[in-house]
Design a protein around this motif. Sequence first.
Motif, PDB file in Angstrom:
ATOM      1  N   ILE A   1     -10.824  -7.217  -8.242  1.00 42.55           N
ATOM      2  CA  ILE A   1     -11.302  -7.231  -6.852  1.00 42.55           C
ATOM      3  C   ILE A   1     -10.811  -5.978  -6.121  1.00 42.55           C
ATOM      4  O   ILE A   1     -11.549  -5.358  -5.352  1.00 42.55           O
ATOM      5  N   ASP A   2      -9.557  -5.598  -6.394  1.00 50.04           N
ATOM      6  CA  ASP A   2      -8.994  -4.397  -5.766  1.00 50.04           C
ATOM      7  C   ASP A   2      -9.884  -3.183  -5.981  1.00 50.04           C
ATOM      8  O   ASP A   2     -10.230  -2.481  -5.044  1.00 50.04           O
ATOM      9  N   ILE A   3     -10.229  -2.938  -7.247  1.00 44.95           N
ATOM     10  CA  ILE A   3     -10.989  -1.722  -7.561  1.00 44.95           C
ATOM     11  C   ILE A   3     -12.383  -1.807  -6.959  1.00 44.95           C
ATOM     12  O   ILE A   3     -12.888  -0.845  -6.381  1.00 44.95           O
ATOM     13  N   LEU A   4     -12.991  -2.993  -7.048  1.00 41.50           N
ATOM     14  CA  LEU A   4     -14.340  -3.136  -6.482  1.00 41.50           C
ATOM     15  C   LEU A   4     -14.343  -2.901  -4.980  1.00 41.50           C
ATOM     16  O   LEU A   4     -15.311  -2.400  -4.423  1.00 41.50           O
ATOM     17  N   LEU A   5     -13.245  -3.286  -4.323  1.00 39.26           N
ATOM     18  CA  LEU A   5     -13.183  -3.071  -2.878  1.00 39.26           C
ATOM     19  C   LEU A   5     -12.711  -1.657  -2.537  1.00 39.26           C
ATOM     20  O   LEU A   5     -13.082  -1.106  -1.509  1.00 39.26           O
ATOM     21  N   ALA A   6     -11.876  -1.085  -3.434  1.00 39.52           N
ATOM     22  CA  ALA A   6     -11.254   0.204  -3.095  1.00 39.52           C
ATOM     23  C   ALA A   6     -12.240   1.362  -3.215  1.00 39.52           C
ATOM     24  O   ALA A   6     -12.178   2.302  -2.422  1.00 39.52           O
ATOM     25  N   ILE A   7     -13.152   1.299  -4.192  1.00 40.78           N
ATOM     26  CA  ILE A   7     -14.096   2.424  -4.358  1.00 40.78           C
ATOM     27  C   ILE A   7     -14.946   2.613  -3.095  1.00 40.78           C
ATOM     28  O   ILE A   7     -14.992   3.721  -2.554  1.00 40.78           O
ATOM     29  N   PRO A   8     -15.591   1.537  -2.594  1.00 39.00           N
ATOM     30  CA  PRO A   8     -16.345   1.757  -1.348  1.00 39.00           C
ATOM     31  C   PRO A   8     -15.453   2.215  -0.190  1.00 39.00           C
ATOM     32  O   PRO A   8     -15.824   3.135   0.527  1.00 39.00           O
ATOM     33  N   LEU A   9     -14.273   1.611  -0.062  1.00 38.27           N
ATOM     34  CA  LEU A   9     -13.422   1.971   1.074  1.00 38.27           C
ATOM     35  C   LEU A   9     -13.038   3.450   1.006  1.00 38.27           C
ATOM     36  O   LEU A   9     -13.110   4.173   2.007  1.00 38.27           O
ATOM     37  N   ALA A  10     -12.640   3.898  -0.200  1.00 28.74           N
ATOM     38  CA  ALA A  10     -12.269   5.309  -0.347  1.00 28.74           C
ATOM     39  C   ALA A  10     -13.459   6.209  -0.016  1.00 28.74           C
ATOM     40  O   ALA A  10     -13.308   7.247   0.637  1.00 28.74           O
ATOM     41  N   THR A  11     -14.652   5.797  -0.457  1.00 25.76           N
ATOM     42  CA  THR A  11     -15.853   6.596  -0.176  1.00 25.76           C
ATOM     43  C   THR A  11     -16.135   6.650   1.323  1.00 25.76           C
ATOM     44  O   THR A  11     -16.443   7.706   1.866  1.00 25.76           O
ATOM     45  N   PHE A  12     -16.016   5.500   1.981  1.00 24.99           N
ATOM     46  CA  PHE A  12     -16.255   5.486   3.437  1.00 24.99           C
ATOM     47  C   PHE A  12     -15.251   6.383   4.152  1.00 24.99           C
ATOM     48  O   PHE A  12     -15.604   7.124   5.059  1.00 24.99           O
ATOM     49  N   LEU A  13     -13.989   6.296   3.739  1.00 25.92           N
ATOM     50  CA  LEU A  13     -12.949   7.099   4.401  1.00 25.92           C
ATOM     51  C   LEU A  13     -13.262   8.585   4.255  1.00 25.92           C
ATOM     52  O   LEU A  13     -13.104   9.364   5.188  1.00 25.92           O
ATOM     53  N   LYS A  14     -13.736   8.948   3.051  1.00 25.50           N
ATOM     54  CA  LYS A  14     -14.061  10.362   2.847  1.00 25.50           C
ATOM     55  C   LYS A  14     -15.293  10.748   3.660  1.00 25.50           C
ATOM     56  O   LYS A  14     -15.352  11.818   4.246  1.00 25.50           O
TER      57      LYS A  14
END
Lengths: 567, 346
Positions: A78-91
């Motif tokens: 769940i972490d990775i599935l949530l982290a990829i979009p979040l990191a992309t949004f932050l960038k």
Amino acid sequence: MKSPNKRQATILVLPALIYLLIFGIYPMLQNFVLTFRSPDINGSIIWGFSNYINAFKIYGLTQIFYNTFLYTLAVPLIDILLAIPLATFLKRLNKPYLLPIVLLSSFIPLVTGAVMWVFMLNPTNGFMYYIAKVDLFTSPWSIVIIDIWTSLPLATLIIYSGLRAIPPHIEEAAHMDGLIGMRKLLQVDLPYVKPSLLSATVLMVIFGSFTFDPIYVALSSSSPFAIMDISYLAYNLYETGGIIGQGQAAVLMTIMTVVSTAIAVLFVRLSLREPARSRKIRFKFMPNREMPRKVAWFFVIIYLAFILLPFSWLLLESFKTLSEIISIPPVIIPSVITLAGYFRSITVGQPYFISSLIVSLGTSFLVFFIGAPAAYSISRHRTGGLKFISLILFIYSLPTVIFMIPMIGIIKTVGLLNSWLGLIISYPVFVMPITIWMLYNFYSTFPKHLDEAANMDGMSVYGSFYRVILRLSGDGISVTILYAFIIAWGALIFPLAFAYTPFNMNFLFPSGAQTITIFIGGTIGHEAFNYGELSAASVISLIPSILLIYFARKRIDKLWRVGGTVG
Amino acid sequence: MSSQFEMHNIRKTFGKFLALSLENLEFEQKTYAVILGPSGSGKTTLLRIAAGLESPDTGSVVIGGKDVTALPSWKRSVGLVFQNYALYPHLTVYENIAMPMTVARYTNDYIKTHVHELLDVMELEGQENKYPKQLSGGQQQRVALARALIKKPAILLMDEPLSNLDARVRIDLRDYLKETQRKLGFTAIHVTHDQEEAMALGDQIVILNKALVIQSGTPAEIYSKPKTLFAASFLGGINLIPSELLPDLGIKKDFDALGVRIQDISLSMEKTNTDMIGKVINIQYLGYQYIITLDFAGTRLRVRTDNLSGITENSEVGIFIDMTKIMLFRDGNRIPIEEEGLESPA
């Protein structure tokens, strides 16, 4: 014959190596020996396999194994599935102030985070009352939620750092080729940050599989077998089971050591080796346009709500009067603001705060004095080749709880049980590996010509390290020391095992070393306790973390850069 | 011939720093244009604006008669070759070259034919399954070139494409670039700080300095008729002698400095027929000729000669300037020939 430079570089590594052999490797072996030791009916020691047999007869073991697997698999996934979009949004949004806010929950003591969730998820007094009047702590998913909340920011940080490290010319080449949005993410960004993705996954596996602190805190409001995992069971057996428990705990710890060694081998290989080429992701139809900023904002706000809600609830609780804390339905905004909780927590919690402060400071400096020269030496002089840095990553990936039993033996032998010094000498085993790894990466980016110039000017390896390099590594070192401080500040297992009274408030003859994490985590539900006092103490325990994030905000995305640092 | 590339009234600032300011720039179809300037002169900014990686504060970019100022890079019919190639490290040579076409959703067969055509032109056949890291610098550069050309852009932009290569490969690839441009017939805009490269490649050279266009023209025009001191010294190099140091040469001294190219001075151990005497500081032997550095009344002069005829370091020599080749400068600008008041030598 070795050159004098080589010899000096080796000497810089020695203290760290000796420490890790005594406090890291020896306990592992000692655990293994203990697995064969058990008492017979008369209480005298016999050697055999009875611990192995009995450990698997423990009541509720199926549920405990199930929980452990759940934490090990669900959390990283769940972490990775949530982290990829979040990191992309932050960038995509590129707002420098967002990252530090997002990171908050990964940099606070685990115990404090767990306390927040216990408060918030309380179906009668907590915010949960307004969502669904369900007690989540009857299910292990409550722990999964807390684990995700705690580790998601770290996973995001690692992936975000990777994304930020994509060279600008590659970004521009993609732009020229017309690669944008989702398509660029899948075809350029994700393949590019593959090492970061893998490291994040492995770190989350390590994190999830050895969940301890949230269980310790949440047990006050749940039935033990609903949420317990092997890590906690081992601690529990040791704590309550006498010599029989100790042997069975050693069995579990040895199993954990073997499992985590397997994970560690994976981790070391991923962190140090260049990853093999991947198969390409191919999708025929992908939106080839940039996500609108508004949509990115919308999702980021949902993430922020998830991360910040427990903080807000804790903060509100800490200013409420007792009657408002226990009222049903719960009061959201306190009608009267009271500082009573803060005054009482400072008075009652004083010895705990002092112990935590002294132990964390002591640990940070010990770690700095042993770790910094070692990190420099292995990064610049390749001391020990890949072996030493592999050892560091290996010990980093082991669960803290497995060091516990043998280390009690060591600390008892030197007469430091229940003392600050006992904690200070034991903490580095879980603080130093990550510190050395961070500094190792930091020094890898240091210009080589500095050492060479120092060497030409007639300085030895010591000279160039202490007189040139150390003076120039201020920012890297200060952030690392602060990070070490925070890990030490949030430590729970070791103080639980090695300290049994609070500090006696006598600075001439100090005794007792229970820490703030015990004060916060150990008292909730265990005694009739004032929740206002507890929440105020929890708020205070956040201060070092907030300071770290504030000071490191500019280079925080470089803290966790992984992959491609060797060769 | 119609003009293929135009820039009008472009102005670009970064904060308070003026990066580029130009009124008009036009290149005709199939021209090999070179933008030449020192670092910080605005040449890369010009290129990035043409590519669509930067947008200008004011002004317009016209490609093939169409105003593309508001269009993103990939809709502009331009290809860009990056200084450090910018190949995708995780993709093979084939996939790198094919990338712009796969994004544009051409059929696989179509892509394949075109990629192989280019592999053939770039002499990369057999390398298509390798990764960029397995190639030499020159090969990587040709892959980058192929990727930029795959969509048959009207304009090929190149940002210092040769500067990361070693000297020998650079010269090979220089010839190759020009041949390819002639063979495929695209318009090239090549940015460089290397004047020799500019002379060798350019049909048209644009010299930039401090965000402004100094001069534009064919290499021969700029070399023989530089408009400013900067253009003269940047393209080809020039010796400058302050007017007050000169003896009477039979010309009116209303100039600040006299410029003369290194091959237009000769030296002799005979000092009788000249008022200009210099002292040799050093002699460089380049294999086919010599470069002599000498001190003339505190000014350094460089002279190129095929044989030394007895000149050694520290010897005193007579200096003879070919008066038909001199340039006179006032306030940094060259005085046009009509005004020079030059008396043709008998």
